[in-house]
Design a protein around this motif. Structure first.
Motif, PDB file in Angstrom:
ATOM      1  N   ARG A   1       0.860  -1.198   0.000  1.00  0.00           N
ATOM      2  CA  ARG A   1       0.000   0.000   0.000  1.00  0.00           C
ATOM      3  C   ARG A   1       0.889   1.239   0.000  1.00  0.00           C
ATOM      4  NH1 ARG A   1      -5.409  -0.983   1.495  1.00  0.00           N
ATOM      5  NH2 ARG A   1      -5.795  -3.076   2.378  1.00  0.00           N
ATOM      6  N   ILE A   2       0.806   2.072  -1.037  1.00  0.00           N
ATOM      7  CA  ILE A   2       1.649   3.264  -1.141  1.00  0.00           C
ATOM      8  C   ILE A   2       1.283   4.294  -0.081  1.00  0.00           C
ATOM      9  CG2 ILE A   2       0.182   4.530  -2.761  1.00  0.00           C
ATOM     10  CD1 ILE A   2       4.051   4.343  -2.703  1.00  0.00           C
ATOM     11  N   ILE A   3       0.070   4.214   0.455  1.00  0.00           N
ATOM     12  CA  ILE A   3      -0.351   5.156   1.490  1.00  0.00           C
ATOM     13  C   ILE A   3       0.491   4.997   2.755  1.00  0.00           C
ATOM     14  CG2 ILE A   3      -2.096   3.604   2.442  1.00  0.00           C
ATOM     15  CD1 ILE A   3      -2.294   7.466   2.162  1.00  0.00           C
ATOM     16  N   VAL A   4       1.038   3.801   2.990  1.00  0.00           N
ATOM     17  CA  VAL A   4       1.822   3.554   4.211  1.00  0.00           C
ATOM     18  C   VAL A   4       3.123   4.359   4.209  1.00  0.00           C
ATOM     19  CG1 VAL A   4       3.044   1.819   5.570  1.00  0.00           C
ATOM     20  CG2 VAL A   4       0.765   1.327   4.667  1.00  0.00           C
ATOM     21  N   PRO A   5       3.989   4.251   3.176  1.00  0.00           N
ATOM     22  CA  PRO A   5       5.182   5.112   3.171  1.00  0.00           C
ATOM     23  C   PRO A   5       4.834   6.595   3.046  1.00  0.00           C
ATOM     24  CG  PRO A   5       5.004   3.869   1.111  1.00  0.00           C
ATOM     25  CD  PRO A   5       4.021   3.278   2.058  1.00  0.00           C
ATOM     26  N   ILE A   6       3.701   6.909   2.438  1.00  0.00           N
ATOM     27  CA  ILE A   6       3.285   8.309   2.355  1.00  0.00           C
ATOM     28  C   ILE A   6       3.046   8.868   3.752  1.00  0.00           C
ATOM     29  CG2 ILE A   6       1.351   9.835   1.746  1.00  0.00           C
ATOM     30  CD1 ILE A   6       1.136   8.391  -0.913  1.00  0.00           C
ATOM     31  N   ILE A   7       2.310   8.119   4.582  1.00  0.00           N
ATOM     32  CA  ILE A   7       2.028   8.566   5.953  1.00  0.00           C
ATOM     33  C   ILE A   7       3.326   8.699   6.748  1.00  0.00           C
ATOM     34  CG2 ILE A   7       0.975   7.890   8.147  1.00  0.00           C
ATOM     35  CD1 ILE A   7      -1.300   6.619   6.518  1.00  0.00           C
ATOM     36  N   ALA A   8       4.203   7.709   6.633  1.00  0.00           N
ATOM     37  CA  ALA A   8       5.475   7.756   7.354  1.00  0.00           C
ATOM     38  C   ALA A   8       6.319   8.945   6.902  1.00  0.00           C
ATOM     39  CB  ALA A   8       6.244   6.452   7.142  1.00  0.00           C
ATOM     40  N   HIS A   9       6.344   9.186   5.608  1.00  0.00           N
ATOM     41  CA  HIS A   9       7.139  10.286   5.036  1.00  0.00           C
ATOM     42  C   HIS A   9       6.579  11.638   5.479  1.00  0.00           C
ATOM     43  CE1 HIS A   9       9.561  11.528   1.202  1.00  0.00           C
ATOM     44  NE2 HIS A   9       9.786  12.346   2.219  1.00  0.00           N
ATOM     45  N   ILE A  10       5.268  11.790   5.413  1.00  0.00           N
ATOM     46  CA  ILE A  10       4.630  13.035   5.855  1.00  0.00           C
ATOM     47  C   ILE A  10       4.918  13.289   7.331  1.00  0.00           C
ATOM     48  CG2 ILE A  10       2.388  14.095   6.399  1.00  0.00           C
ATOM     49  CD1 ILE A  10       1.313  12.939   3.792  1.00  0.00           C
ATOM     50  N   SER A  11       4.761  12.267   8.149  1.00  0.00           N
ATOM     51  CA  SER A  11       4.962  12.403   9.588  1.00  0.00           C
ATOM     52  C   SER A  11       6.400  12.784   9.917  1.00  0.00           C
ATOM     53  CB  SER A  11       4.598  11.099  10.300  1.00  0.00           C
ATOM     54  OG  SER A  11       3.251  10.750  10.055  1.00  0.00           O
ATOM     55  N   MET A  12       7.361  12.138   9.252  1.00  0.00           N
ATOM     56  CA  MET A  12       8.763  12.422   9.532  1.00  0.00           C
ATOM     57  C   MET A  12       9.134  13.835   9.104  1.00  0.00           C
ATOM     58  SD  MET A  12      12.252  10.574   8.283  1.00  0.00           S
ATOM     59  CE  MET A  12      12.317  11.694   6.894  1.00  0.00           C
ATOM     60  N   ASN A  13       8.693  14.238   7.905  1.00  0.00           N
ATOM     61  CA  ASN A  13       8.988  15.594   7.435  1.00  0.00           C
ATOM     62  C   ASN A  13       8.385  16.643   8.352  1.00  0.00           C
ATOM     63  OD1 ASN A  13      10.211  14.379   5.214  1.00  0.00           O
ATOM     64  ND2 ASN A  13       9.346  15.839   3.763  1.00  0.00           N
ATOM     65  N   THR A  14       7.150  16.409   8.782  1.00  0.00           N
ATOM     66  CA  THR A  14       6.478  17.360   9.666  1.00  0.00           C
ATOM     67  C   THR A  14       7.223  17.489  10.983  1.00  0.00           C
ATOM     68  OG1 THR A  14       4.330  16.801   8.683  1.00  0.00           O
ATOM     69  CG2 THR A  14       4.311  17.922  10.826  1.00  0.00           C
ATOM     70  N   PHE A  15       7.643  16.345  11.536  1.00  0.00           N
ATOM     71  CA  PHE A  15       8.372  16.340  12.805  1.00  0.00           C
ATOM     72  C   PHE A  15       9.686  17.114  12.676  1.00  0.00           C
ATOM     73  CE2 PHE A  15      11.694  14.311  15.408  1.00  0.00           C
ATOM     74  CZ  PHE A  15      11.193  14.598  16.667  1.00  0.00           C
ATOM     75  N   VAL A  16      10.438  16.863  11.598  1.00  0.00           N
ATOM     76  CA  VAL A  16      11.727  17.519  11.400  1.00  0.00           C
ATOM     77  C   VAL A  16      11.554  19.026  11.241  1.00  0.00           C
ATOM     78  CG1 VAL A  16      13.687  17.777   9.816  1.00  0.00           C
ATOM     79  CG2 VAL A  16      12.873  15.496  10.426  1.00  0.00           C
ATOM     80  N   VAL A  17      10.556  19.442  10.465  1.00  0.00           N
ATOM     81  CA  VAL A  17      10.324  20.871  10.239  1.00  0.00           C
ATOM     82  C   VAL A  17       9.935  21.569  11.544  1.00  0.00           C
ATOM     83  CG1 VAL A  17       8.787  22.552   9.146  1.00  0.00           C
ATOM     84  CG2 VAL A  17       9.733  20.683   7.801  1.00  0.00           C
ATOM     85  N   ILE A  18       9.015  20.974  12.289  1.00  0.00           N
ATOM     86  CA  ILE A  18       8.589  21.573  13.561  1.00  0.00           C
ATOM     87  C   ILE A  18       9.763  21.650  14.531  1.00  0.00           C
ATOM     88  CG2 ILE A  18       7.143  21.239  15.603  1.00  0.00           C
ATOM     89  CD1 ILE A  18       5.013  20.056  13.776  1.00  0.00           C
ATOM     90  N   LEU A  19      10.564  20.592  14.571  1.00  0.00           N
ATOM     91  CA  LEU A  19      11.729  20.562  15.459  1.00  0.00           C
ATOM     92  C   LEU A  19      12.727  21.653  15.090  1.00  0.00           C
ATOM     93  CD1 LEU A  19      13.126  18.980  17.778  1.00  0.00           C
ATOM     94  CD2 LEU A  19      14.260  17.631  16.016  1.00  0.00           C
ATOM     95  N   GLN A  20      12.996  21.799  13.799  1.00  0.00           N
ATOM     96  CA  GLN A  20      13.957  22.803  13.342  1.00  0.00           C
ATOM     97  C   GLN A  20      13.454  24.223  13.573  1.00  0.00           C
ATOM     98  OE1 GLN A  20      17.027  22.453  12.165  1.00  0.00           O
ATOM     99  NE2 GLN A  20      17.077  20.230  12.127  1.00  0.00           N
ATOM    100  N   LEU A  21      12.169  24.444  13.344  1.00  0.00           N
ATOM    101  CA  LEU A  21      11.603  25.783  13.522  1.00  0.00           C
ATOM    102  C   LEU A  21      11.595  26.206  14.985  1.00  0.00           C
ATOM    103  CD1 LEU A  21       8.569  25.720  11.037  1.00  0.00           C
ATOM    104  CD2 LEU A  21      10.707  27.011  10.786  1.00  0.00           C
ATOM    105  N   ASN A  22      11.515  25.233  15.871  1.00  0.00           N
ATOM    106  CA  ASN A  22      11.448  25.536  17.303  1.00  0.00           C
ATOM    107  C   ASN A  22      12.733  25.170  18.037  1.00  0.00           C
ATOM    108  OD1 ASN A  22       8.394  26.278  17.872  1.00  0.00           O
ATOM    109  ND2 ASN A  22       8.372  24.546  16.448  1.00  0.00           N
ATOM    110  N   TYR A  23      13.816  25.029  17.288  1.00  0.00           N
ATOM    111  CA  TYR A  23      15.080  24.582  17.882  1.00  0.00           C
ATOM    112  C   TYR A  23      15.575  25.539  18.968  1.00  0.00           C
ATOM    113  CZ  TYR A  23      19.873  22.873  18.218  1.00  0.00           C
ATOM    114  OH  TYR A  23      21.053  22.367  18.671  1.00  0.00           O
ATOM    115  N   ASP A  24      15.516  26.844  18.698  1.00  0.00           N
ATOM    116  CA  ASP A  24      15.973  27.831  19.675  1.00  0.00           C
ATOM    117  C   ASP A  24      15.126  27.789  20.942  1.00  0.00           C
ATOM    118  OD1 ASP A  24      17.986  28.642  17.989  1.00  0.00           O
ATOM    119  OD2 ASP A  24      16.810  30.280  17.104  1.00  0.00           O
ATOM    120  N   ARG A  25      13.818  27.625  20.778  1.00  0.00           N
ATOM    121  CA  ARG A  25      12.928  27.550  21.936  1.00  0.00           C
ATOM    122  C   ARG A  25      13.205  26.295  22.759  1.00  0.00           C
ATOM    123  NH1 ARG A  25       7.083  29.115  19.136  1.00  0.00           N
ATOM    124  NH2 ARG A  25       7.692  31.205  18.397  1.00  0.00           N
TER     125      ARG A  25
END
Length: 237
Positions: A193-217
């Protein structure tokens, strides 16, 4: 590979090349470089995703090597576990890069994306949702899926993952992107199911972006917690 898949790849390539025309137009309209890049990124990825999904609807419905898909429950489990698998593969690759190849952990590609998000916050939709969906359709469903019909998992995963890494134009961290590509390919093979790696990829990218944006905090919060520990420790000393 069927003709619909070739049309999808062509659409994806044209989307990336469209900035050659789009950015000068936005510059002529008075937009600054970062703002123009953000606007064109949102516009081009949105149009590309719509076109790709429309074309994909007309493609023949097939599964990897004609095997049945994993159950919904198992797919949900792999989607959740896939987030950790992708992140773990990234940590291993980053560790190898750092201690064996002496490569700094910072990524120019990530920094460029963060700069766009800070300039135009809506870009986070592209980096966290639209981008991962397109990449999984192109690199896993189409490229990896086509190769996997003719060769084993390792070589199909290696070729598709290296292409995935090269497209990101961050050659210093090609090992990191290749490792991520293998993780997503494994999820696709495991569930069909291609939706499975899509969900994992979306979740990981979102986590990394949020982490980087709030790194100073996060650093500030860590310092505050350390101060509190010292104060509390003083009471009991």
């Amino acid at each position: 590979m069927n003709k619909q898949y070739w049309f999808i790849i062509l659409t994806y390539v044209l989307m990336h090349l469209s900035s050659i025309i789009g950015l000068p137009l936005l510059f002529a309209m008075g937009y600054e470089q970062t703002e123009a890049a953000g606007i064109w990124t949102i516009s081009s990825f949105t149009i590309c995703l719509i076109v790709v999904l429309l074309i994909l609807r007309t493609a023949p419905k097939t599964t990897l090597r004609n095997k049945s898909k994993a159950s919904v429950g198992a797919s949900i489990g792999w989607a959740i576990g896939g987030i950790f698998l992708a992140y773990f593969s990234q940590i291993i690759a980053a560790t190898i890069e750092m201690y064996i190849f002496r490569i700094d952990p910072g990524s120019e590609n990530t920094e460029a994306i963060l700069a766009l998000i800070k300039s135009l916050p809506l870009v986070i939709v592209v980096s966290s949702i639209f981008g991962p969906i397109l990449e999984e359709i192109i690199f896993r469903k189409i490229i990896f899926g086509s190769l996997y019909k003719k060769m084993n998992f390792f070589f199909a995963g290696l070729i598709s993952s290296v292409i995935f890494a090269v497209v990101h134009m961050d050659f210093t961290h090609i090992l990191l992107y290749t490792a991520m590509g293998f993780a997503f390919a494994f999820l696709y093979v495991r569930t069909k199911r291609i939706i499975v790696p899509i969900i994992a990829h979306i979740s990981m990218n979102t986590f990394v972006v949020i982490l980087q944006l709030n790194y100073d905090r996060i650093l500030e919060l860590q310092k505050e917690l350390e101060k509190m520990q010292l104060i509390i420790g003083g009471f009991f000393s």
